[in-house]
Design a protein around this motif. Sequence first.
Motif, PDB file in Angstrom:
ATOM      1  N   ILE A   2       0.124  35.022 -31.652  1.00  7.24           N
ATOM      2  CA  ILE A   2       0.828  33.906 -32.271  1.00  7.24           C
ATOM      3  C   ILE A   2       2.000  33.472 -31.393  1.00  7.24           C
ATOM      4  CG2 ILE A   2       2.326  35.373 -33.707  1.00  7.24           C
ATOM      5  CD1 ILE A   2       0.826  32.013 -34.796  1.00  7.24           C
ATOM      6  N   ASN A   3       2.585  34.411 -30.660  1.00  6.90           N
ATOM      7  CA  ASN A   3       3.719  34.096 -29.798  1.00  6.90           C
ATOM      8  C   ASN A   3       3.299  33.193 -28.650  1.00  6.90           C
ATOM      9  OD1 ASN A   3       5.927  35.816 -31.017  1.00  6.90           O
ATOM     10  ND2 ASN A   3       4.186  37.195 -30.888  1.00  6.90           N
ATOM     11  N   ALA A   4       2.146  33.436 -28.066  1.00  8.35           N
ATOM     12  CA  ALA A   4       1.639  32.550 -27.014  1.00  8.35           C
ATOM     13  C   ALA A   4       1.343  31.168 -27.593  1.00  8.35           C
ATOM     14  CB  ALA A   4       0.397  33.155 -26.368  1.00  8.35           C
ATOM     15  N   PHE A  15       5.391  24.479 -28.020  1.00  8.58           N
ATOM     16  CA  PHE A  15       6.649  23.944 -27.503  1.00  8.58           C
ATOM     17  C   PHE A  15       6.415  23.180 -26.197  1.00  8.58           C
ATOM     18  CE2 PHE A  15       8.751  26.392 -30.662  1.00  8.58           C
ATOM     19  CZ  PHE A  15      10.027  25.861 -30.778  1.00  8.58           C
ATOM     20  N   PHE A  16       5.607  23.727 -25.298  1.00 13.86           N
ATOM     21  CA  PHE A  16       5.326  23.053 -24.026  1.00 13.86           C
ATOM     22  C   PHE A  16       4.564  21.745 -24.260  1.00 13.86           C
ATOM     23  CE2 PHE A  16       2.638  22.353 -20.258  1.00 13.86           C
ATOM     24  CZ  PHE A  16       3.652  22.122 -19.330  1.00 13.86           C
ATOM     25  N   GLU A  17       3.574  21.773 -25.128  1.00 13.00           N
ATOM     26  CA  GLU A  17       2.796  20.556 -25.403  1.00 13.00           C
ATOM     27  C   GLU A  17       3.665  19.473 -26.041  1.00 13.00           C
ATOM     28  OE1 GLU A  17      -0.518  21.893 -27.752  1.00 13.00           O
ATOM     29  OE2 GLU A  17      -1.691  22.401 -25.961  1.00 13.00           O
ATOM     30  N   HIS A  18       4.630  19.883 -26.862  1.00  8.94           N
ATOM     31  CA  HIS A  18       5.517  18.884 -27.459  1.00  8.94           C
ATOM     32  C   HIS A  18       6.354  18.214 -26.378  1.00  8.94           C
ATOM     33  CE1 HIS A  18       7.578  16.813 -30.627  1.00  8.94           C
ATOM     34  NE2 HIS A  18       8.738  17.202 -30.131  1.00  8.94           N
ATOM     35  N   TRP A  19       6.833  18.996 -25.432  1.00  5.97           N
ATOM     36  CA  TRP A  19       7.577  18.385 -24.330  1.00  5.97           C
ATOM     37  C   TRP A  19       6.673  17.459 -23.517  1.00  5.97           C
ATOM     38  CZ3 TRP A  19       6.943  18.749 -19.009  1.00  5.97           C
ATOM     39  CH2 TRP A  19       7.865  17.997 -18.290  1.00  5.97           C
ATOM     40  N   THR A  67       4.243  15.725 -24.578  1.00  7.19           N
ATOM     41  CA  THR A  67       4.027  14.513 -25.371  1.00  7.19           C
ATOM     42  C   THR A  67       5.255  13.618 -25.377  1.00  7.19           C
ATOM     43  OG1 THR A  67       2.450  15.645 -26.801  1.00  7.19           O
ATOM     44  CG2 THR A  67       3.465  13.652 -27.689  1.00  7.19           C
ATOM     45  N   THR A  68       6.424  14.194 -25.568  1.00  6.63           N
ATOM     46  CA  THR A  68       7.637  13.394 -25.758  1.00  6.63           C
ATOM     47  C   THR A  68       8.442  13.167 -24.479  1.00  6.63           C
ATOM     48  OG1 THR A  68       9.027  15.310 -26.266  1.00  6.63           O
ATOM     49  CG2 THR A  68       7.863  14.237 -28.125  1.00  6.63           C
ATOM     50  N   ARG A  69       8.331  14.094 -23.534  1.00  4.83           N
ATOM     51  CA  ARG A  69       9.139  14.058 -22.290  1.00  4.83           C
ATOM     52  C   ARG A  69      10.629  14.008 -22.592  1.00  4.83           C
ATOM     53  NH1 ARG A  69       5.880  16.021 -18.433  1.00  4.83           N
ATOM     54  NH2 ARG A  69       3.978  14.853 -18.357  1.00  4.83           N
ATOM     55  N   ASN A  70      11.025  14.621 -23.702  1.00  2.00           N
ATOM     56  CA  ASN A  70      12.417  14.647 -24.127  1.00  2.00           C
ATOM     57  C   ASN A  70      13.121  15.823 -23.442  1.00  2.00           C
ATOM     58  OD1 ASN A  70      14.858  15.026 -25.513  1.00  2.00           O
ATOM     59  ND2 ASN A  70      14.011  14.245 -27.431  1.00  2.00           N
ATOM     60  N   ILE A  71      13.805  15.546 -22.346  1.00  5.79           N
ATOM     61  CA  ILE A  71      14.483  16.580 -21.553  1.00  5.79           C
ATOM     62  C   ILE A  71      15.619  17.221 -22.343  1.00  5.79           C
ATOM     63  CG2 ILE A  71      15.918  16.959 -19.494  1.00  5.79           C
ATOM     64  CD1 ILE A  71      13.009  16.693 -18.819  1.00  5.79           C
ATOM     65  N   SER A  72      16.321  16.433 -23.136  1.00  9.97           N
ATOM     66  CA  SER A  72      17.418  16.988 -23.938  1.00  9.97           C
ATOM     67  C   SER A  72      16.889  18.037 -24.913  1.00  9.97           C
ATOM     68  CB  SER A  72      18.113  15.858 -24.693  1.00  9.97           C
ATOM     69  OG  SER A  72      19.087  16.380 -25.561  1.00  9.97           O
ATOM     70  N   TRP A  73      15.809  17.714 -25.626  1.00 13.57           N
ATOM     71  CA  TRP A  73      15.197  18.675 -26.544  1.00 13.57           C
ATOM     72  C   TRP A  73      14.688  19.900 -25.798  1.00 13.57           C
ATOM     73  CZ3 TRP A  73      10.236  20.563 -26.566  1.00 13.57           C
ATOM     74  CH2 TRP A  73       9.905  21.384 -27.644  1.00 13.57           C
ATOM     75  N   LEU A  74      14.064  19.666 -24.653  1.00 15.32           N
ATOM     76  CA  LEU A  74      13.534  20.783 -23.863  1.00 15.32           C
ATOM     77  C   LEU A  74      14.647  21.744 -23.471  1.00 15.32           C
ATOM     78  CD1 LEU A  74      11.129  22.124 -22.398  1.00 15.32           C
ATOM     79  CD2 LEU A  74      11.729  20.712 -20.405  1.00 15.32           C
ATOM     80  N   SER A  75      15.765  21.222 -23.012  1.00 14.97           N
ATOM     81  CA  SER A  75      16.846  22.101 -22.545  1.00 14.97           C
ATOM     82  C   SER A  75      17.541  22.829 -23.688  1.00 14.97           C
ATOM     83  CB  SER A  75      17.851  21.323 -21.704  1.00 14.97           C
ATOM     84  OG  SER A  75      18.507  20.355 -22.486  1.00 14.97           O
ATOM     85  N   THR A  76      17.630  22.209 -24.866  1.00 17.17           N
ATOM     86  CA  THR A  76      18.365  22.850 -25.967  1.00 17.17           C
ATOM     87  C   THR A  76      17.479  23.718 -26.858  1.00 17.17           C
ATOM     88  OG1 THR A  76      18.100  20.889 -27.356  1.00 17.17           O
ATOM     89  CG2 THR A  76      20.130  21.060 -26.065  1.00 17.17           C
TER      90      THR A  76
END
Length: 110
Positions: free
Chosen positions: A69-71, A77-81, A83-92
Amino acid sequence: MWPPLNTLYPQLARSLLHYRYDRRDQAAVQAKSRGWSGLMWPWESAQTGVEAETHGGRIGGCSIYENHINADIAVAFFEHWQTTRNISWLSTEGAPIIFGIADFWISRLT
């Protein structure tokens, strides 16, 4: 369920990821209680982030073995980034979770 939700409703998908992010402290406790580093989410998570699968009042059954489940969480989380390319969300939120799960898997190897 995750891929179409993430693609069609990324804001809703982010709320599911935020559930994991909000319980990262408990995930660290869970990993440490088993002698590992990083972040380890339970197989069946209660609202508090504590393992909900019990057998006669003790943790057991699938929760001992279902660590994949951890993988799945890291991939989400990676797929969401992606999709969105939201660097702020990725970093925080995204990167701390992905790296925490990576630390968990590394500690399982040594």
